[in-house]
Design an enzyme around this catalytic site. Structure first.
Site, PDB file in Angstrom:
ATOM      1  N   CYS A  83      -6.067   5.483  12.350  1.00 45.69           N
ATOM      2  CA  CYS A  83      -5.417   6.603  13.044  1.00 45.69           C
ATOM      3  C   CYS A  83      -4.729   7.590  12.096  1.00 45.69           C
ATOM      4  CB  CYS A  83      -4.425   6.075  14.075  1.00 45.69           C
ATOM      5  SG  CYS A  83      -3.325   4.821  13.413  1.00 45.69           S
ATOM      6  N   HIS A 100       1.881   9.815  15.602  1.00 43.54           N
ATOM      7  CA  HIS A 100       2.232   9.652  14.184  1.00 43.54           C
ATOM      8  C   HIS A 100       2.517  11.033  13.583  1.00 43.54           C
ATOM      9  CE1 HIS A 100       0.995   5.601  14.556  1.00 43.54           C
ATOM     10  NE2 HIS A 100      -0.109   5.601  13.838  1.00 43.54           N
TER      11      HIS A 100
END
Ligand code: A2P
Length: 337
Positions: A130, A243
């Site tokens: 990711c 994130h």
């Protein structure tokens, strides 16, 4: 008539699996039948997809009969064990785990960056890590335009990247602390509530963590650039979702901040959010639930010859996992599977 596909979601009860179902629905993926697979613990559990209620089945070697595309997100050991059975049954596996990412026979794909690699598959296409996905979406247009010598990245990673148990751990710790109760740490080695932990995945002999080395190797593979220097520090923060990354780039040629903003705003999948004087910059809360990678705080780094700094934020369950996987499936369908 448009062809419809039989889809299996392995890890359908997990944090990424749930988003895979949402994305398949949201993008109206052409599905004939959907098979939901998880561990024996979840057998018989009911999940809703569109107007249907589907029962979760236990993942087994023979779960893939008649399946065209299998989306795997149940951890690397499950992928290593069951993906070969899916391939043998004739399914295309799109694997969200780290199991096959660096296998030279397995394309590692971010659809905005290297869609052409999907067609090189021998049954498995890997979805990158990711943190890597959201960074390479932004690096790709810059890499193409002027070249990149070196990337230094620090991540600020949300707990949902670890899975549902980590989400529950942060919630519970916040609750316990506010009630004056002792905190229990089961998922992370330290209290994550009100803390910052410079430790994502396991430590390796060279002092980096495996997550950090994934960012190095996967970035080079996706951009097809073995000479690219990358150094990463991956950090877990008490954020539920999305994130954030501080990224410093040393370029091969000059690229002005204005040209970088223009280049990035024209690239698919990117939204430039960069009006700092109006307090407008990418935020984890704004990126949550969205498909775009947000980039801002773009500024010149004068400490090196051709330097740029920026701040990149994306929903790691969507662009960092489920959306990227479904986009790969869409490319495979366009290519005739
Ligand atoms: P289950 O819910 O039955 O444990 P997360 O990363 O959010 O924790 O999700 C992990 C996913 O992987 C879940 O869907 C989980 O199913 C699935 N999973 C974990 N272990 C196995 C296993 N041994 N076989 C099949 N699926 C598994």
């Amino acid at each position: 008539m448009k062809k419809l596909y039989n889809i299996a979601v392995v890890g359908a009860t997990g944090a990424v699996g749930a988003e895979m179902l949402n994305v398949l629905k949201d993008r109206n993926f052409p599905i004939a039948n959907l098979r939901l697979l998880a561990s024996a613990r979840s057998k018989g559990k009911e999940l809703k997809f569109k107007d249907k209620v589907l029962k979760v089945e236990e993942l087994r070697e023979d779960s893939f009969e008649g399946i065209d595309i299998a989306l795997f997100s149940a951890g690397a050991s499950r992928s290593k064990e069951y993906a070969p059975h899916a391939v043998k049954s004739g399914a295309l596996v799109i694997d969200n785990s780290s199991a096959f990412r660096m296998d030279p026979d397995v394309p590692l794909v971010v659809p905005e960056v290297n869609p052409e690699d999907v067609s090189l598959n021998k049954g498995i296409v890997a979805n990158p890590n990711c943190s890597t996905i959201q960074m390479v979406v932004v690096l790709a247009p810059i890499h193409r335009a002027v070249g990149i010598r070196r990337v230094v990245v620090s991540t600020y990673q949300a707990v949902s990247g670890t899975g549902l148990k980590a989400i529950q751990e942060l919630e519970k710790q916040v609750e316990d602390l506010s009630n004056g109760q002792p905190v229990r740490c089961e998922v992370y080695p330290h209290q994550i509530a009100y803390n910052v932990i410079p430790h994502v995945d396991v430590f390796l002999d060279n002092g980096y963590t495996r997550e950090e080395i994934k960012m190095v190797n996967e970035t080079r593979k996706i951009l097809h650039d073995d000479n690219l220097a990358v150094s990463a520090t991956c950090v877990r923060v008490p954020v539920f979702r999305a994130h954030s990354e501080a990224v410093n780039l040393e370029l091969l040629k000059e690229l002005s901040v204005e040209d970088a903003r223009k280049l990035l705003s024209e690239f698919p999948g990117i939204k430039v959010v960069d009006e700092p004087l109006k307090n407008d910059y990418p935020l984890a809360l704004d990126a949550s639930g969205k498909y775009d990678v947000l980039v801002g705080r773009i500024r010149k780094d004068s400490s090196v010859r051709h330097g740029l700094d920026m701040w990149i934020v994306a929903d790691q369950l969507l662009k960092g996992a489920a959306l990227n996987a479904v986009q790969i499936a869409e490319i495979a369908v366009d290519q005739g599977l």
